[in-house]
Enzyme design. Structure first.
Site, PDB file in Angstrom:
ATOM      1  N   CYS A  53      71.674  38.908  31.534  1.00 12.60           N
ATOM      2  CA  CYS A  53      70.970  37.521  31.975  1.00 12.60           C
ATOM      3  C   CYS A  53      69.337  38.352  31.636  1.00 12.60           C
ATOM      4  CB  CYS A  53      70.840  38.008  33.765  1.00 12.60           C
ATOM      5  SG  CYS A  53      70.581  40.127  34.278  1.00 12.60           S
ATOM      6  N   HIS A 244      68.311  42.371  38.165  1.00  3.87           N
ATOM      7  CA  HIS A 244      68.586  40.767  37.829  1.00  3.87           C
ATOM      8  C   HIS A 244      67.846  40.929  36.670  1.00  3.87           C
ATOM      9  CE1 HIS A 244      70.012  36.689  36.925  1.00  3.87           C
ATOM     10  NE2 HIS A 244      69.267  36.557  37.477  1.00  3.87           N
TER      11      HIS A 244
END
Length: 285
Positions: A53, A244
């Site tokens: 990510c 994330h």
């Protein structure tokens, strides 16, 4: 597109004329285009096959950097490159070309992942007075905004027991940093994580859509140096060890999009400006 930062002491200054130039010039300054050639919606999202990510978010921010995208879309680099099989810029050129011309689809950036080099951590010699920076790292522990953090960045620091390299005398002086040469693309990194523990600093740090860099330069009294925000990289989580990454980018149609791996969704500017930003990307107006 580096920032030249001046670390100045109140002793005879070292002239910037002696600073080393780039090893290679990809494109002459007069050919660098800071605006998009055409208007279109956001391109492809990116699959996240194995905790990529952060890579995906950085790659999207680079893809929507107007001067870089314009250069890569021109195909100028690959036409003259003699090392296409091992050239990271050729890989980026192919990726950006595909991503921007492939709306409403999702790509797996395997070529980029496989081309990432493993390099030694040694960075070589550093100039005494001038250093080239690709980004400016800002301490946000005591700052409520990016402008306040920039003010802290250029505020002189008092040094004791400093020995002058010219006269050899030991005494007190002050040291400060200023941006000596304004870049066409400015990346501001907010120090969100504590060095030893990795704990995240989650306080709100306001950042503007438009930024005047002039007050933080070596010539602070000149004409405004205006920059416009075009990408924001965000970390969601409590520490650098987990969480994330996703980003917000401004497409060539002037609209903002949230790009979260495979997901690409339009959003408003007010949403963009309310994030716990980790990296901020500005382009010269």
């Amino acid at each position: 597109m580096a920032v030249l930062v001046n670390s100045s002491c109140r002793f005879p200054a070292v002239s910037a004329e002696g600073t080393a130039g780039p090893e290679r010039i990809l494109s002459p300054l007069e050919k660098i285009c800071l605006e998009w050639w055409q208007s279109q919606a956001a391109g492809a999202g990116l699959y996240n096959p194995a905790n990529t990510c952060f890579l995906n978010s950085v790659l999207q921010c680079l893809t929507y950097t107007p001067p870089l995208a314009s250069y890569l879309l021109s195909g100028e680099h690959s036409r003259s490159c003699a090392e296409r099989d091992i050239c990271m810029l050729c890989v980026m050129e192919a990726h950006v070309s595909t991503a921007l011309r492939c709306s409403a689809c999702v790509l797996l950036p395997l070529a980029v992942i496989h081309a990432l080099p493993l390099t030694c951590g040694s960075c070589g010699a550093v100039s005494d007075s001038y250093e080239a920076f690709l980004d400016v790292l800002l301490d946000i522990q005591a700052a409520s905004s990016v402008t306040a953090a920039l003010q802290d960045f250029v505020r002189p620091e008092c040094l004791t027991d400093f020995r002058c390299s010219k006269c050899g005398e030991l005494g007190a002086t002050s040291k400060g940093f200023t941006i000596h040469q304004a870049p066409r693309v400015l990346t501001l990194g907010l120090k969100r994580f504590e060095y030893l523990t990795g704990r995240k600093l989650s306080q709100v740090v306001k950042y503007p859509e438009h930024l005047d860099l002039r007050p933080y330069t070596s010539q602070a009294d000149g004409e405004p140096l205006r920059y416009a925000l075009y990408a924001v990289l965000v970390h969601r989580g409590d520490s650098s060890w987990a969480g994330h990454y996703f980003c917000y980018t401004k497409a060539s149609n002037g609209l903002w999009y949230k790009m979260d791996d495979a997901s690409v969704k339009p959003c408003g500017l007010d949403t963009v400006l309310r994030q716990q930003a980790y990296l901020l990307f500005y382009v010269r107006c």
